[in-house]
Design an enzyme around this catalytic site. Structure first.
Site, PDB file in Angstrom:
ATOM      1  N   VAL A 118       5.801   2.406  -6.080  1.00 42.20           N
ATOM      2  CA  VAL A 118       5.367   1.646  -5.151  1.00 42.20           C
ATOM      3  C   VAL A 118       3.825   1.224  -5.530  1.00 42.20           C
ATOM      4  CG1 VAL A 118       6.580   2.747  -3.244  1.00 42.20           C
ATOM      5  CG2 VAL A 118       4.523   3.930  -4.377  1.00 42.20           C
TER       6      VAL A 118
ATOM      7  N   CYS B  99      -5.606   4.657  -8.850  1.00 39.49           N
ATOM      8  CA  CYS B  99      -5.444   4.585  -7.330  1.00 39.49           C
ATOM      9  C   CYS B  99      -5.413   5.925  -6.559  1.00 39.49           C
ATOM     10  CB  CYS B  99      -4.127   4.108  -6.994  1.00 39.49           C
ATOM     11  SG  CYS B  99      -3.606   2.335  -7.648  1.00 39.49           S
TER      12      CYS B  99
ATOM     13  N   HIS C 295      -3.442  -5.449  -7.634  1.00 34.42           N
ATOM     14  CA  HIS C 295      -4.914  -5.270  -7.966  1.00 34.42           C
ATOM     15  C   HIS C 295      -5.312  -5.504  -9.258  1.00 34.42           C
ATOM     16  CE1 HIS C 295      -4.463  -1.992  -4.426  1.00 34.42           C
ATOM     17  NE2 HIS C 295      -5.123  -3.013  -3.967  1.00 34.42           N
TER      18      HIS C 295
HETATM   19  N1  GLY Z   1       1.408   0.916  -2.381  1.00 38.07           N
HETATM   20  C1  GLY Z   1       0.487   0.530  -2.845  1.00 38.07           C
HETATM   21  C2  GLY Z   1      -0.176  -0.560  -1.786  1.00 38.07           C
HETATM   22  O1  GLY Z   1       0.710  -1.621  -1.700  1.00 38.07           O
HETATM   23  O2  GLY Z   1      -1.088  -0.838  -1.287  1.00 38.07           O
END
Ligand code: GLY
Length: 234
Positions: A217, A223, A170
């Site tokens: 991850v 987030c 992102h």
């Molecule tokens: N693990 C966060 C995503 O890939 O959206």
């Protein structure tokens, strides 16, 4: 424009969500790294505690959902600015179900809900950087031009510019705003170099929060919460 900046960086509420056991094996990730679930849960609890006790926010905690392995990353499900909440259409299909609980929580906080229903649009909140004056929207694997257009329509008072995200997940995987008096910074080499500069700013407070498991991850600190300022328009 000064009026629009009022209250920027000041928040009253945070929406967070628990970590499902399914995160360890099924959460989306760019590299096959093993997650220590117990450690991830502990780190997340410490993060929520900082929001609650150090930052003084009223924390709304949504329960984890085992069928939604990435649900702890609530930032992607909504963009809140002033009293408007845009419920997104996440770029990964496996994450679309995350928006329902978020919509309910934001409705309960009496925010005006705008839903992204266009099937050609995708947008993850992790691609949205609000500076207080304008929005930058990362065009990434998860967010497209149509998603950025719908965001611009939802927040008409602000200019919206798009930024290509060529590497990483992102836009906010590599940049993030700090609120007044608070710097939020990662532990990567470039972030640590930046920290050396920030440390010279004596009037800023640094609160270390570990995020070693969720980063496996692709989850950063921003987030894991949606921040809201309920006093912004009073
Ligand atoms: N693990 C966060 C995503 O890939 O959206």
């Amino acid at each position: 424009m000064a009026g629009l900046m009022a209250g920027y960086g000041h928040y009253t509420h945070a929406v967070v969500r628990g970590i499902p056991a399914s995160l360890a094996k099924e959460a989306l990730r760019s590299s096959q790294t093993e997650v220590d679930l117990a450690k991830a849960v502990k780190e997340h609890e410490a993060y929520v505690e900082v929001l609650r006790t150090r930052l003084g926010l009223e924390v709304v905690e949504l329960p984890a959902d085992e069928s939604l392995p990435d649900c702890v990353f609530v930032e992607d499900a909504a963009v809140v600015c002033g009293d408007t909440a845009l419920i997104t259409r996440p770029g990964a299909e496996s994450r679309r179900g995350e928006t329902e609980a978020m919509k309910g929580a934001l409705k309960d906080l009496n925010l005006n809900i705008v839903e992204m229903t266009d099937e050609n649009a995708t947008l993850d909140g992790g691609d949205v950087l609000f500076t207080g004056r304008e929005f930058f929207v990362g065009l990434s694997k998860r967010t497209n031009q149509r998603g950025a257009e719908i965001l611009a329509d939802a927040f008409k008072d602000y200019a919206v510019s798009t930024v290509p995200v060529l590497d990483g997940l992102h836009l906010k995987s590599f940049c993030s705003m700090g609120g007044p008096g608070l710097i939020v910074i990662g532990s990567s080499e470039p972030a640590q170099k930046a920290l050396k500069v920030f440390e010279k700013l004596k009037d800023h407070m640094l609160i270390p929060v570990s995020n070693l498991e969720k980063v496996k991850v692709d989850g950063a600190l921003t987030c894991c919460s949606v921040l809201i300022n309920k006093k912004a328009n009073i």
